[in-house]
Write a protein that holds these residues in place. Structure first.
Motif, PDB file in Angstrom:
ATOM      1  N   UNK A   5      59.591   4.703 -10.668  1.00 32.83           N
ATOM      2  CA  UNK A   5      58.505   5.012  -9.750  1.00 32.83           C
ATOM      3  C   UNK A   5      58.982   4.846  -8.319  1.00 32.83           C
ATOM      4  N   UNK A   6      58.323   5.587  -7.460  1.00 32.85           N
ATOM      5  CA  UNK A   6      58.628   5.485  -6.041  1.00 32.85           C
ATOM      6  C   UNK A   6      57.867   4.298  -5.483  1.00 32.85           C
ATOM      7  N   UNK A   7      58.605   3.353  -4.906  1.00 30.77           N
ATOM      8  CA  UNK A   7      57.976   2.119  -4.435  1.00 30.77           C
ATOM      9  C   UNK A   7      57.028   2.400  -3.274  1.00 30.77           C
ATOM     10  N   UNK A   8      55.754   2.097  -3.474  1.00 26.29           N
ATOM     11  CA  UNK A   8      54.757   2.192  -2.417  1.00 26.29           C
ATOM     12  C   UNK A   8      54.007   0.873  -2.417  1.00 26.29           C
ATOM     13  N   UNK A   9      53.994   0.189  -1.333  1.00 24.07           N
ATOM     14  CA  UNK A   9      53.398  -1.140  -1.311  1.00 24.07           C
ATOM     15  C   UNK A   9      51.878  -1.070  -1.237  1.00 24.07           C
ATOM     16  N   UNK A 198      49.653  -2.842  -9.754  1.00 25.68           N
ATOM     17  CA  UNK A 198      48.528  -2.139  -9.141  1.00 25.68           C
ATOM     18  C   UNK A 198      48.599  -0.638  -9.391  1.00 25.68           C
ATOM     19  N   UNK A 199      49.805  -0.108  -9.421  1.00 24.77           N
ATOM     20  CA  UNK A 199      49.979   1.329  -9.645  1.00 24.77           C
ATOM     21  C   UNK A 199      49.907   1.722 -11.115  1.00 24.77           C
ATOM     22  N   UNK A 200      50.223   0.788 -12.018  1.00 23.11           N
ATOM     23  CA  UNK A 200      50.390   1.155 -13.432  1.00 23.11           C
ATOM     24  C   UNK A 200      49.605   0.266 -14.394  1.00 23.11           C
ATOM     25  N   UNK A 201      48.566  -0.427 -13.925  1.00 22.62           N
ATOM     26  CA  UNK A 201      47.854  -1.361 -14.801  1.00 22.62           C
ATOM     27  C   UNK A 201      47.220  -0.680 -15.998  1.00 22.62           C
ATOM     28  N   UNK A 235      48.490 -13.329 -18.601  1.00 28.44           N
ATOM     29  CA  UNK A 235      47.200 -13.777 -18.061  1.00 28.44           C
ATOM     30  C   UNK A 235      46.893 -13.051 -16.751  1.00 28.44           C
ATOM     31  N   UNK A 236      47.897 -12.932 -15.891  1.00 26.45           N
ATOM     32  CA  UNK A 236      47.675 -12.237 -14.620  1.00 26.45           C
ATOM     33  C   UNK A 236      47.339 -10.767 -14.858  1.00 26.45           C
ATOM     34  N   UNK A 237      48.108 -10.106 -15.739  1.00 26.10           N
ATOM     35  CA  UNK A 237      47.899  -8.690 -16.010  1.00 26.10           C
ATOM     36  C   UNK A 237      46.503  -8.446 -16.581  1.00 26.10           C
ATOM     37  N   UNK A 238      46.103  -9.263 -17.541  1.00 24.89           N
ATOM     38  CA  UNK A 238      44.761  -9.116 -18.109  1.00 24.89           C
ATOM     39  C   UNK A 238      43.690  -9.372 -17.061  1.00 24.89           C
ATOM     40  N   UNK A 239      43.913 -10.369 -16.209  1.00 27.06           N
ATOM     41  CA  UNK A 239      42.955 -10.664 -15.150  1.00 27.06           C
ATOM     42  C   UNK A 239      42.818  -9.511 -14.177  1.00 27.06           C
ATOM     43  N   UNK A 240      43.950  -8.903 -13.834  1.00 28.87           N
ATOM     44  CA  UNK A 240      43.910  -7.771 -12.909  1.00 28.87           C
ATOM     45  C   UNK A 240      43.195  -6.584 -13.554  1.00 28.87           C
ATOM     46  N   UNK A 241      43.495  -6.327 -14.821  1.00 30.89           N
ATOM     47  CA  UNK A 241      42.838  -5.224 -15.518  1.00 30.89           C
ATOM     48  C   UNK A 241      41.330  -5.455 -15.627  1.00 30.89           C
ATOM     49  N   UNK A 242      40.941  -6.693 -15.899  1.00 32.97           N
ATOM     50  CA  UNK A 242      39.515  -6.999 -15.995  1.00 32.97           C
ATOM     51  C   UNK A 242      38.822  -6.829 -14.649  1.00 32.97           C
ATOM     52  N   UNK A 243      39.498  -7.204 -13.572  1.00 32.66           N
ATOM     53  CA  UNK A 243      38.933  -7.009 -12.239  1.00 32.66           C
ATOM     54  C   UNK A 243      38.702  -5.523 -11.971  1.00 32.66           C
ATOM     55  N   UNK A 244      39.698  -4.696 -12.299  1.00 32.41           N
ATOM     56  CA  UNK A 244      39.551  -3.261 -12.100  1.00 32.41           C
ATOM     57  C   UNK A 244      38.444  -2.698 -12.995  1.00 32.41           C
ATOM     58  N   UNK A 245      38.343  -3.214 -14.214  1.00 32.76           N
ATOM     59  CA  UNK A 245      37.291  -2.762 -15.124  1.00 32.76           C
ATOM     60  C   UNK A 245      35.915  -3.096 -14.559  1.00 32.76           C
ATOM     61  N   UNK A 246      35.781  -4.305 -14.001  1.00 34.33           N
ATOM     62  CA  UNK A 246      34.497  -4.702 -13.414  1.00 34.33           C
ATOM     63  C   UNK A 246      34.103  -3.763 -12.281  1.00 34.33           C
ATOM     64  N   UNK A 247      35.091  -3.345 -11.484  1.00 36.85           N
ATOM     65  CA  UNK A 247      34.795  -2.410 -10.403  1.00 36.85           C
ATOM     66  C   UNK A 247      34.359  -1.050 -10.955  1.00 36.85           C
TER      67      UNK A 247
END
Length: 295
Positions: A5-9, A198-201, A235-247
């Motif tokens: 992937x092309x790195x984009x911050x 963030x790009x590939x969750x 744990x972090x990955x699941x937490x991030x995915x759950x945050x995105x799901x909530x949104x």
């Protein structure tokens, strides 16, 4: 195997704070009423997190600080940081955020050379926790009070007053600031990894994949991530995915199944179980409870 992937911050916050001509902003936030928590991110601004009510936790790089009403934490440019409330509590806080460059003069200026440039280049050795009784507290708290007043009234030329108050605030902060080493390579690797998440969750991401991004073996990576983030990568990955799901659940057009799949959860029952553990209700209940709310 995860594709190149092309790195984009994207982990880097790109919000304009106050505009290019005056890169300063101050605004109130409440966790969890405005949003469940603030995900780990970074930006080029200096950020003051001043707690008005309740208690919470601010993480800055590898260290966590418990902060309560009347206290504040300074987050320096480039630092990975996140914000959360304590369990079953609400935290009201004020964000004061600005680019130090707005205060800089020429390179020969003593304040620029001795204080402002080092501030942008080196994070503190320990989190700067401002509280009553600490060094610089009087200057710091008076500056916060002054900024609140200036930004509430916004009288003609208030921007000049804001700059003066920011200098006073920094004077207080520098009483507590101890310069650390220049940013470690490990922090830059972490930024790249979290940007990748963030790009590939929504895709399959294994511990091996994540370790490869950081150029570590899987065993070393698991220790490294836990030490840096205070949680395992899963744990972090699941937490991030759950945050995105909530949104995403705030959109009535999207089914719970579609939300789960788009956030990387192929097993709906597993998604429902994790969601209930995190938010205390099912995805459907969360949607109804938060109806009309935007983040």
């Amino acid at each position: 195997m995860i594709p190149e992937y092309e790195y984009r911050s994207r982990l880097r916050e790109r919000r304009e704070h106050g505009g290019k001509g005056f890169p300063f902003n101050i605004y109130p936030c409440t966790i969890p009423l405005d949003f469940p928590w603030v995900q780990v991110h970074w930006h080029e601004e200096l950020e003051i997190i001043a707690v008005k009510k309740g208690r919470g936790v601010v993480t800055a790089d590898r260290q966590a600080v418990e902060v309560k009403a009347g206290e504040a934490v300074a987050v320096f440019p480039g630092q990975l940081h996140g914000i959360s409330a304590r369990a079953e509590e609400t935290m009201e806080y004020e964000n004061i955020i600005f680019r130090p460059q707005m205060l800089m003069a020429s390179a020969g200026d003593l304040c620029t050379a001795e204080f402002l440039l080092p501030l942008t280049e080196r994070a503190p050795a320990d989190p700067v926790h401002m509280r009553a009784g600490g060094k610089g507290w009087e200057d710091f708290s008076e500056a916060v009070r002054r900024l609140d007043l200036l930004c509430r009234e916004k009288a003609f030329a208030y921007q000049l007053g804001v700059k003066g108050a920011l200098f006073q605030m920094l004077q207080g902060i520098f009483q507590e600031w101890r310069p650390g080493e220049r940013p470690e390579k490990s922090r830059e690797k972490m930024k790249e990894l979290l940007d990748f998440v963030e790009n590939h969750y929504g895709e399959k991401i294994s511990v091996k994949d994540a370790a490869g991004i950081c150029c570590y073996s899987s065993s070393h990576f698991m220790k490294y991530f836990k030490q840096y983030m205070g949680a395992s990568f899963v744990e972090y990955l699941n937490g991030y995915r759950l945050f995105q799901a909530a949104m995403q659940l705030l959109s009535a057009e999207t089914s719970v199944t579609a939300v789960a799949q788009s956030c990387g959860f192929d097993n709906l029952s597993y998604f429902n179980r994790l969601f209930r553990q995190k938010y205390g209700c099912t995805p459907g209940e969360y949607r109804r409870r938060m109806e009309g709310t935007t983040f």
